[in-house]
Design a protein around this motif. Structure first.
Motif, PDB file in Angstrom:
ATOM      1  N   GLY A 224       0.798  -1.229   0.000  1.00  0.00           N
ATOM      2  CA  GLY A 224       0.000   0.000   0.000  1.00  0.00           C
ATOM      3  C   GLY A 224       0.827   1.274   0.000  1.00  0.00           C
ATOM      4  N   LEU A 225       2.097   1.162  -0.422  1.00  0.00           N
ATOM      5  CA  LEU A 225       2.929   2.374  -0.495  1.00  0.00           C
ATOM      6  C   LEU A 225       2.742   3.086  -1.830  1.00  0.00           C
ATOM      7  CD1 LEU A 225       6.154   0.966   1.195  1.00  0.00           C
ATOM      8  CD2 LEU A 225       4.589   2.696   2.122  1.00  0.00           C
ATOM      9  N   LEU A 226       2.181   2.381  -2.785  1.00  0.00           N
ATOM     10  CA  LEU A 226       1.798   2.975  -4.070  1.00  0.00           C
ATOM     11  C   LEU A 226       0.301   2.737  -4.242  1.00  0.00           C
ATOM     12  CD1 LEU A 226       4.672   1.725  -6.441  1.00  0.00           C
ATOM     13  CD2 LEU A 226       4.204   4.118  -5.826  1.00  0.00           C
ATOM     14  N   GLY A 227      -0.385   3.734  -4.801  1.00  0.00           N
ATOM     15  CA  GLY A 227      -1.809   3.567  -5.058  1.00  0.00           C
ATOM     16  C   GLY A 227      -2.009   2.875  -6.390  1.00  0.00           C
ATOM     17  N   CYS A 228      -1.969   1.556  -6.388  1.00  0.00           N
ATOM     18  CA  CYS A 228      -2.215   0.820  -7.631  1.00  0.00           C
ATOM     19  C   CYS A 228      -2.636  -0.605  -7.293  1.00  0.00           C
ATOM     20  CB  CYS A 228      -1.008   0.838  -8.553  1.00  0.00           C
ATOM     21  SG  CYS A 228       0.476   0.112  -7.876  1.00  0.00           S
ATOM     22  N   VAL A 229      -3.334  -1.203  -8.236  1.00  0.00           N
ATOM     23  CA  VAL A 229      -3.837  -2.562  -8.071  1.00  0.00           C
ATOM     24  C   VAL A 229      -3.402  -3.365  -9.291  1.00  0.00           C
ATOM     25  CG1 VAL A 229      -5.948  -3.949  -8.059  1.00  0.00           C
ATOM     26  CG2 VAL A 229      -5.823  -1.863  -6.687  1.00  0.00           C
ATOM     27  N   THR A 230      -2.800  -4.526  -9.050  1.00  0.00           N
ATOM     28  CA  THR A 230      -2.336  -5.363 -10.163  1.00  0.00           C
ATOM     29  C   THR A 230      -3.171  -6.634 -10.234  1.00  0.00           C
ATOM     30  OG1 THR A 230      -0.096  -4.498  -9.988  1.00  0.00           O
ATOM     31  CG2 THR A 230      -0.355  -6.610 -11.114  1.00  0.00           C
ATOM     32  N   THR A 231      -3.653  -6.932 -11.437  1.00  0.00           N
ATOM     33  CA  THR A 231      -4.404  -8.166 -11.681  1.00  0.00           C
ATOM     34  C   THR A 231      -3.727  -8.929 -12.819  1.00  0.00           C
ATOM     35  OG1 THR A 231      -5.822  -6.926 -13.182  1.00  0.00           O
ATOM     36  CG2 THR A 231      -6.637  -7.218 -10.935  1.00  0.00           C
ATOM     37  N   ARG A 232      -4.188 -10.131 -13.082  1.00  0.00           N
ATOM     38  CA  ARG A 232      -3.621 -10.929 -14.179  1.00  0.00           C
ATOM     39  C   ARG A 232      -4.118 -10.367 -15.515  1.00  0.00           C
ATOM     40  NH1 ARG A 232       0.131 -13.746 -13.231  1.00  0.00           N
ATOM     41  NH2 ARG A 232      -0.709 -15.395 -11.950  1.00  0.00           N
ATOM     42  N   GLY A 233      -3.195 -10.110 -16.441  1.00  0.00           N
ATOM     43  CA  GLY A 233      -3.608  -9.588 -17.739  1.00  0.00           C
ATOM     44  C   GLY A 233      -4.336 -10.656 -18.538  1.00  0.00           C
ATOM     45  N   ARG A 234      -5.245 -10.216 -19.411  1.00  0.00           N
ATOM     46  CA  ARG A 234      -5.999 -11.191 -20.210  1.00  0.00           C
ATOM     47  C   ARG A 234      -5.238 -11.618 -21.453  1.00  0.00           C
ATOM     48  NH1 ARG A 234     -11.227  -8.412 -20.420  1.00  0.00           N
ATOM     49  NH2 ARG A 234     -12.084  -8.474 -18.326  1.00  0.00           N
ATOM     50  N   GLY A 235      -4.398 -10.696 -21.940  1.00  0.00           N
ATOM     51  CA  GLY A 235      -3.700 -10.983 -23.190  1.00  0.00           C
ATOM     52  C   GLY A 235      -2.396 -11.725 -22.931  1.00  0.00           C
ATOM     53  N   ARG A 236      -1.510 -11.674 -23.937  1.00  0.00           N
ATOM     54  CA  ARG A 236      -0.208 -12.328 -23.785  1.00  0.00           C
ATOM     55  C   ARG A 236       0.638 -11.579 -22.783  1.00  0.00           C
ATOM     56  NH1 ARG A 236       1.194 -13.126 -29.703  1.00  0.00           N
ATOM     57  NH2 ARG A 236       2.951 -11.788 -29.213  1.00  0.00           N
ATOM     58  N   ARG A 237       1.631 -12.275 -22.213  1.00  0.00           N
ATOM     59  CA  ARG A 237       2.588 -11.643 -21.308  1.00  0.00           C
ATOM     60  C   ARG A 237       3.273 -10.483 -22.042  1.00  0.00           C
ATOM     61  NH1 ARG A 237       4.830 -13.436 -16.589  1.00  0.00           N
ATOM     62  NH2 ARG A 237       6.930 -12.662 -16.175  1.00  0.00           N
ATOM     63  N   ALA A 238       3.472  -9.369 -21.361  1.00  0.00           N
ATOM     64  CA  ALA A 238       4.134  -8.220 -21.986  1.00  0.00           C
ATOM     65  C   ALA A 238       5.639  -8.434 -21.927  1.00  0.00           C
ATOM     66  CB  ALA A 238       3.750  -6.944 -21.239  1.00  0.00           C
ATOM     67  N   VAL A 239       6.245  -8.664 -23.076  1.00  0.00           N
ATOM     68  CA  VAL A 239       7.682  -8.953 -23.115  1.00  0.00           C
ATOM     69  C   VAL A 239       8.328  -8.141 -24.226  1.00  0.00           C
ATOM     70  CG1 VAL A 239       9.452 -10.735 -23.397  1.00  0.00           C
ATOM     71  CG2 VAL A 239       7.276 -11.328 -22.340  1.00  0.00           C
ATOM     72  N   GLY A 240       9.351  -7.383 -23.901  1.00  0.00           N
ATOM     73  CA  GLY A 240      10.111  -6.693 -24.942  1.00  0.00           C
ATOM     74  C   GLY A 240      10.504  -5.289 -24.535  1.00  0.00           C
ATOM     75  N   GLU A 241      11.080  -4.590 -25.491  1.00  0.00           N
ATOM     76  CA  GLU A 241      11.553  -3.230 -25.240  1.00  0.00           C
ATOM     77  C   GLU A 241      10.388  -2.308 -24.892  1.00  0.00           C
ATOM     78  OE1 GLU A 241      14.841  -1.706 -25.418  1.00  0.00           O
ATOM     79  OE2 GLU A 241      15.274  -3.794 -25.030  1.00  0.00           O
ATOM     80  N   LEU A 242      10.689  -1.363 -24.027  1.00  0.00           N
ATOM     81  CA  LEU A 242       9.676  -0.415 -23.549  1.00  0.00           C
ATOM     82  C   LEU A 242      10.292   0.978 -23.653  1.00  0.00           C
ATOM     83  CD1 LEU A 242       6.967  -0.035 -22.018  1.00  0.00           C
ATOM     84  CD2 LEU A 242       8.150  -0.659 -19.917  1.00  0.00           C
TER      85      LEU A 242
END
Ligand code: GLN
Length: 266
Positions: free
Chosen positions: A116-134
């Motif tokens: 709870g030190l950051l205001g965010c919520v993470t859930t499982r993505g529906r699509g493919r895993r995000a992999v690569g350059e950003l």
């Protein structure tokens, strides 16, 4: 005048060291030493107590099970909460960002309580895993403080929604970032969360100096010839690696056009 030694805690590298994010602690300490400022890296394993008195905490990325073990440890005596309350700076990457949020996905796929030190919520993505350059264009607030186009790589299955009071690092130019290619990162006070591995501070020395300036104030410039060469190479070739095939040239040109007006910068 004596200058106090800046302590950089590297948090649980055995659990959160999968993606080489421990390099961020090295970068922070070394950029201070190059300027004649004493600095030490304190490596803290999950078996011992995490000191709450360090100046900067570096929390890296990892897999679902180790990250939930790390969260459990960090919730026990709440050392990171005490450190943040005392004004410490935290850099949290990927699993680190997720664990510092309100909740994240446990190894069983169910929601797990975060710090709870950051205001965010993470859930499982529906699509493919995000992999690569950003590639991320920092928001006006951060570019006003010297941050230029950020480069890193992402590798995550979780997707993150920001809550009011927590702002993103910026707008995604290449990749997916928090969720769907719109924004990346989560910043609240002196806690900086990002999905960027790299290590992110080796690729983006301006970000390292921004975080350091929160601890020691204004910093003298350094000769960043080598990290700038790395940045240029990644910003030039990363988009084509992320979008292979037909969109390749187009993605590269698109990014070049976007950053050209701003210069490659630090
Ligand atoms: N296990 C998390 C996920 O897949 C974080 C991965 C990481 O830290 N790169 O979303």
């Amino acid at each position: 005048m004596t200058v106090s030694c800046v302590s950089v805690a590297l948090v649980y590298p055995e659990l959160l060291g999968t993606y080489g994010d421990g390099g961020n602690a090295t970068v922070l300490a070394q950029r201070l030493r190059w300027r004649g400022h004493p600095a030490e890296v304190v490596v803290v394993g999950p078996g011992g107590p995490l000191p709450a008195t360090c100046d900067i905490y570096v929390v890296g990325g990892g897999e679902d099970l180790p990250q939930s073990l790390a969260a459990r440890r960090l919730l026990e005596a709440a050392p990171l909460h005490r450190a943040v309350d005392a004004g410490a700076v935290v850099l949290a990457v990927c699993a680190g960002l997720q664990v510092l949020g309100e909740s994240f996905v446990g190894p069983d796929g169910k929601p797990s309580t975060g710090l709870g030190l950051l205001g965010c919520v993470t859930t499982r993505g529906r699509g493919r895993r995000a992999v690569g350059e950003l590639v991320v264009e920092p928001s006006a607030r951060w570019s006003a403080q010297g941050l230029t186009t950020c480069s890193g790589f992402e590798n995550h299955g979780g997707v993150t929604e920001l809550l009011p009071g927590t702002e993103p690092v910026g707008t995604v130019r290449v990749g997916l970032g928090n969720k769907d290619g719109s924004v990346e990162g989560a910043v609240k006070g002196r806690v900086w969360g990002t999905y960027m591995h790299g290590p992110v501070l080796a690729r983006n020395p301006a970000l390292a100096d921004l975080l350091l300036s929160w601890v020691v104030g204004e910093l003298a410039p350094l000769d960043d010839t080598l990290p700038l060469a790395l940045r240029q190479e990644r910003l030039r070739n990363g988009p084509a690696e992320r979008y292979p095939g037909r969109g390749r040239a187009r993605a590269g040109l698109d990014l070049l056009a976007r950053v050209a007006g701003r210069g490659w910068g630090r």
